[in-house]
Design a protein around this motif. Structure first.
Motif, short mmCIF file in Angstrom:
data_model
loop_
_atom_site.label_atom_id
_atom_site.label_comp_id
_atom_site.label_asym_id
_atom_site.label_seq_id
_atom_site.Cartn_x
_atom_site.Cartn_y
_atom_site.Cartn_z
N THR A 48 7.08 14.53 14.11
CA THR A 48 7.87 15.76 14.14
C THR A 48 7.53 16.60 12.91
OG1 THR A 48 10.11 16.68 14.13
CG2 THR A 48 9.78 14.61 12.96
N THR A 49 7.73 17.89 13.02
CA THR A 49 7.55 18.77 11.86
C THR A 49 8.89 19.10 11.20
OG1 THR A 49 7.64 20.72 13.29
CG2 THR A 49 5.45 19.81 12.76
N SER A 50 9.98 18.56 11.72
CA SER A 50 11.30 18.79 11.16
C SER A 50 11.56 17.77 10.05
CB SER A 50 12.38 18.67 12.24
OG SER A 50 13.67 18.59 11.67
N LEU A 51 11.77 18.22 8.84
CA LEU A 51 12.04 17.31 7.73
C LEU A 51 13.36 16.57 7.93
CD1 LEU A 51 10.92 19.51 4.69
CD2 LEU A 51 9.60 17.76 5.90
N ASP A 87 0.82 -1.21 0.00
CA ASP A 87 0.00 0.00 0.00
C ASP A 87 0.85 1.26 0.00
OD1 ASP A 87 -2.47 -1.27 -0.06
OD2 ASP A 87 -2.57 -1.44 2.13
N ILE A 88 2.06 1.16 0.55
CA ILE A 88 2.98 2.29 0.62
C ILE A 88 4.38 1.73 0.69
CG2 ILE A 88 2.89 2.45 3.15
CD1 ILE A 88 3.03 5.53 2.84
N THR A 89 5.36 2.43 0.14
CA THR A 89 6.73 1.94 0.15
C THR A 89 7.31 1.99 1.56
OG1 THR A 89 7.69 4.12 -0.25
CG2 THR A 89 7.05 2.83 -2.19
N TYR A 90 8.41 1.25 1.76
CA TYR A 90 9.07 1.30 3.06
C TYR A 90 9.43 2.73 3.43
CZ TYR A 90 9.80 -3.74 3.89
OH TYR A 90 9.63 -5.07 4.17
N PHE A 91 10.08 3.43 2.48
CA PHE A 91 10.53 4.79 2.80
C PHE A 91 9.33 5.71 2.99
CE2 PHE A 91 11.93 9.08 1.69
CZ PHE A 91 13.03 9.22 2.53
N GLY A 92 8.30 5.57 2.17
CA GLY A 92 7.11 6.40 2.32
C GLY A 92 6.44 6.20 3.66
N LYS A 93 6.36 4.95 4.08
CA LYS A 93 5.75 4.67 5.39
C LYS A 93 6.60 5.27 6.51
CE LYS A 93 4.44 0.85 8.45
NZ LYS A 93 4.40 -0.63 8.64
N ALA A 94 7.92 5.06 6.42
CA ALA A 94 8.80 5.52 7.50
C ALA A 94 8.86 7.05 7.55
CB ALA A 94 10.20 4.94 7.29
N PHE A 95 9.01 7.69 6.40
CA PHE A 95 9.20 9.14 6.36
C PHE A 95 7.89 9.90 6.49
CE2 PHE A 95 9.73 13.07 3.72
CZ PHE A 95 10.60 13.73 4.58
N GLU A 136 18.41 24.48 6.13
CA GLU A 136 17.85 24.06 7.43
C GLU A 136 17.40 25.28 8.23
OE1 GLU A 136 19.40 20.89 9.63
OE2 GLU A 136 20.31 19.89 7.92
N ALA A 137 18.09 26.40 8.11
CA ALA A 137 17.65 27.63 8.78
C ALA A 137 16.33 28.12 8.17
CB ALA A 137 18.72 28.70 8.67
N LYS A 138 16.20 28.03 6.86
CA LYS A 138 14.95 28.44 6.21
C LYS A 138 13.80 27.53 6.64
CE LYS A 138 13.76 31.06 3.75
NZ LYS A 138 12.90 32.28 3.88
N LEU A 139 14.04 26.21 6.72
CA LEU A 139 13.00 25.29 7.15
C LEU A 139 12.62 25.52 8.61
CD1 LEU A 139 14.22 22.02 5.38
CD2 LEU A 139 12.28 23.46 4.76
N ALA A 140 13.59 25.91 9.43
CA ALA A 140 13.27 26.23 10.82
C ALA A 140 12.36 27.45 10.88
CB ALA A 140 14.56 26.48 11.61
N ALA A 141 12.60 28.45 10.01
CA ALA A 141 11.73 29.63 9.97
C ALA A 141 10.33 29.24 9.50
CB ALA A 141 12.33 30.68 9.03
N TRP A 142 10.26 28.34 8.54
CA TRP A 142 8.94 27.86 8.07
C TRP A 142 8.20 27.12 9.18
CZ3 TRP A 142 8.43 22.36 7.13
CH2 TRP A 142 7.14 21.99 6.77
N ARG A 143 8.90 26.29 9.94
CA ARG A 143 8.26 25.51 11.01
C ARG A 143 7.65 26.43 12.07
NH1 ARG A 143 12.67 21.88 13.42
NH2 ARG A 143 10.95 21.27 14.79
#
Length: 522
Positions: free
Chosen positions: A428-431, A412-420, A480-487
Motif C-alpha cells: 500500500t502507499t498509505s502510511l 538483517d532488518i528489525t521486526y518493525f522495519g520488515k513489517a512496515f 492524513e488529508a495532506k498525505l492523501a493529497a501526496w498519494r
C-alpha cells in the motif's frame, strides 16, 4: 548615563527608525567589543527560550555571533565612507550592532513565533508576509540611519542602505550558521535489562558497548577516526547539495533516514532500504538523505549525529515548500527505558538523542508544517508526546515501557522495519494503512516467538512470556488529508524487495557518491 546603556538605547531607537542620540565620534573600539558581548549573551538567552533544559553551549555558535559582528563592522565602514564620516566608523558600527540586538529581541523573535503559528494553522500566505516584513525591517533601519548620517537626499541614502544591507544581511543569510545552545542529552548510567529485552535493546549506551559481540558485522571494520571527523562537513555538504528543489504546485516528499548505532549492520540495512524504497516507489528520488553510523560507510555517508540531523533539517526546510511539502523522518537504533536513542560510532564521542533533541532539530526557519516521524527503537513510545501535533504523524515501534525486537547482530532488518517497510509499504502507499498492517504482523511474530521458545532442563519455559512491543501511532485528520493529497501525485510502481546493504550494492544499487541563530537582521 553610563555609555553602554546609552548605546543600547540608541540601538533600540535605530530599530524603531529613530535617530541615535550619542555622538558617533565619541565611541571607540572598546565599546564595540562590549556590545559584541551583549549580543552574545542576548543570543544565548533567546536560544535558551526556545530550547528545553538542561542546556549546553556550542562553541560554533560563538563564531556565528562574531561573524555577524564583523559583517556589521564592514557595513558601518561603508556607511561612514559614503557619508564622508570615516572618523565615526566605530560609533556607527557600535550603534548598528546594538540595533541588531534590539531587533532580534523586539522584532524578529516575536515575528518568527507569529510566522510559525500561522504556518501551523494553515495561513501560509500570512506567514510569508510576516517573514517578508522581518527581512525588510533591517533595510529600513539602515535607510533611516544612512539618511541621518548624510542628509543629502533619498537617492544617496537609498544607495548607501542597499550596499550596507547586502553586506550585513544578504551575505549573512548565505553563511553557514551554528546554534549557540542545544539540549544536553541525559543518558541513564545504569539500567537493569527487562525480561522482554531479548536483543539487548534496553541497555544504556555504555552497557550496549560492553555487551555487543566483537564478531558482529558492524564491529569488524576499522577506520581513521580523525579523518572521518574532518571529512564530515564535506560529506554532508555534498549530500545536501544533491537535494532536488521543490516542485511548484505539487506535494513533494523529503526523506531523512537516521541509523544511530554502528555496532550492528541491521540499522544501516534499514536506513539504506528507506532510501531505496522511497526513491523507487514513493517519488522521493533526489530528495532523500541518509545519516548513518557504520564503519564501512564513514567515507561515503554523513554520520548520524544531532548536529548533522539539525543541519540536514534546516537545509531541507529552505529547499522544500514548508507549507506544502511533507518531511518523513525515520530513526532506527537501540533505545533505552529513559527514552534516549543510542548514537554510537566508537571511538567518536557522539551525543545521545532524546525526544526534546528531535523537537529542537525540527524548529527550523522557515518552519516545516507537514511531518511524518517514525522512531524504531525500544521504548520509542516515549517520543510521541514531544513530537506530536495537528500536522505531524508519529509512529513508534514500541510502547513507552516496552522493548522492540529483531535488532540483534544476527538480524538483517528489525521486526518493525520488515513489517512496515519491506512488507506493508510494498502493498500500500498509505502510511497509516501500512502502520496498521505492520502492527498486526509484529504482534503475530512476537506471539510465534513465544510459542517456539524451548523449555529448559526442568521442563519449564526458559523465558518469561513476551511483553508485546505494541507499536504506537499519533495522527490527525489534517496530516492524513495532506498525505492523501501526496498519494494522489504518485505513479503506480512495483514492489521494492529488501536486501541487506552489502547485497544491494552487489546487485547494482547505486552507492552514495564520495564527497569531494538568525541575527536581528532577519
Amino acid at each position: 548615563m553610563h555609555p553602554l546603556p546609552a548605546i543600547l538605547i540608541d540601538g533600540l531607537r535605530a530599530t524603531l527608525f529613530r535617530h541615535p542620540r550619542v555622538s558617533a565620534t565619541t565611541v571607540g573600539a572598546g565599546m564595540f567589543v562590549a556590545v559584541v558581548v551583549v549580543y552574545l549573551f542576548a543570543s544565548i538567552l533567546l536560544e535558551m527560550a526556545g530550547t528545553s533544559p538542561p542546556w549546553m553551549l556550542l562553541p560554533g555558535g560563538v563564531l556565528t555571533v562574531l561573524g555577524d559582528s564583523m559583517l556589521t563592522l564592514i557595513a558601518a565602514w561603508l556607511l561612514a565612507v559614503l557619508a564622508a564620516r570615516r572618523e565615526a566608523v566605530w560609533g556607527i558600527a557600535t550603534v548598528l550592532l546594538a540595533a541588531t540586538v534590539a531587533a532580534a529581541v523586539v522584532v524578529h523573535w516575536p515575528l518568527g513565533e507569529l510566522a510559525s503559528y500561522l504556518v501551523l494553522h494553515e495561513h501560509a500566505g500570512l506567514a510569508i508576509l510576516v517573514e517578508l516584513v522581518a527581512r525588510c525591517w533591517w533595510f529600513f533601519v539602515l535607510l533611516v540611519f544612512a539618511h541621518w548620517l548624510a542628509p543629502r537626499g533619498l537617492g544617496h541614502a537609498l544607495g548607501s542602505a542597499v550596499l550596507a544591507y547586502a553586506v550585513s544581511a544578504a551575505a549573512w543569510w548565505w553563511l553557514p550558521q551554528s546554534p549557540l545552545v542545544r539540549t544536553m542529552p541525559v543518558v541513564q548510567a545504569t539500567a537493569e535489562p527487562t525480561s522482554g529485552d531479548q536483543d539487548g535493546d534496553a541497555k544504556t549506551a555504555t552497557e550496549q558497548d560492553e555487551a555487543d559481540d566483537d564478531d558482529a558485522p558492524g564491529a569488524k571494520s576499522e577506520f581513521d577516526a580523525e579523518a572521518a571527523m574532518y571529512a564530515q562537513p564535506a560529506l554532508l555538504d555534498a549530500a545536501l547539495a544533491r537535494l532536488k528543489p521543490q516542485t511548484p504546485g505539487k506535494v513533494d516528499l523529503y526523506v531523512v533516514a537516521f541509523a544511530g548505532d554502528a555496532q550492528q549492520d541491521v540499522f544501516r540495512n534499514e536506513a539504506e532500504y528507506v532510501e531505496t524504497l522511497f526513491a523507487q516507489r514513493f517519488g522521493a528520488a533526489g530528495r532523500t538523505v541518509v545519516l548513518e553510523n557504520n564503519a564501512a560507510t564513514v567515507t561515503t555517508r554523513p554520520l548520524a549525529s544531532w548536529t548533522n540531523l539539525q543541519r540536514t533539517l534546516a537545509t531541507i526546510a529552505r529547499t522544500m515548500d514548508p507549507a506544502e511539502d511533507v518531511l518523513l523522518l525515520y530513526f532506527t537504533t537501540h533505545g533505552s527505558d529513559d527514552h534516549q536513542l543510542l548514537v554510537d560510532l566508537d571511538p567518536l564521542p557522539l551525543n545521545q538523542i532524546g525526544p526534546d533533541d528531535i523537537a529542537d532539530a525540527l524548529k527550523t526557519t522557515p518552519a516545516m508544517r507537514w511531518k511524518v516521524i517514525v522512531v524504531n527503537a525500544c521504548y520509542s513510545g516515549g517520543f510521541v508526546d514531544a513530537l506530536r501535533d495537528d500536522s505531524t504523524m508519529v509512529m513508534t515501534s514500541a510502547r513507552a515501557d516496552r522493548t522492540s525486537f529483531g535488532c540483534g547482530a544476527d538480524s538483517d532488518i528489525t521486526y518493525f522495519g520488515k513489517a512496515f517497510l519491506a512488507e506493508a509499504l510494498n502493498r500500500t502507499t498509505s502510511l497509516r494503512e501500512a502502520f496498521d498492517l505492520a502492527r498486526t504482523s509484529v504482534d503475530a511474530w512476537e506471539t510465534a516467538d513465544q510459542k517456539d521458545a524451548k523449555p529448559d532442563a526442568k521442563g519449564v519455559a526458559g523465558v518469561e512470556p513476551i511483553q508485546h512491543s505494541e507499536p504506537q501511532i499519533a495522527t490527525s485528520a489534517s496530516i492524513e488529508a495532506k498525505l492523501a493529497a501526496w498519494r494522489r501525485t504518485l505513479h503506480e510502481s512495483a514492489a521494492v524487495p529488501f536486501a541487506p546493504a552489502g547485497e544491494a550494492m552487489s546487485r547494482g544499487a547505486s552507492p552514495s557518491p564520495d564527497a569531494s541563530t538568525r541575527s536581528g537582521k532577519g
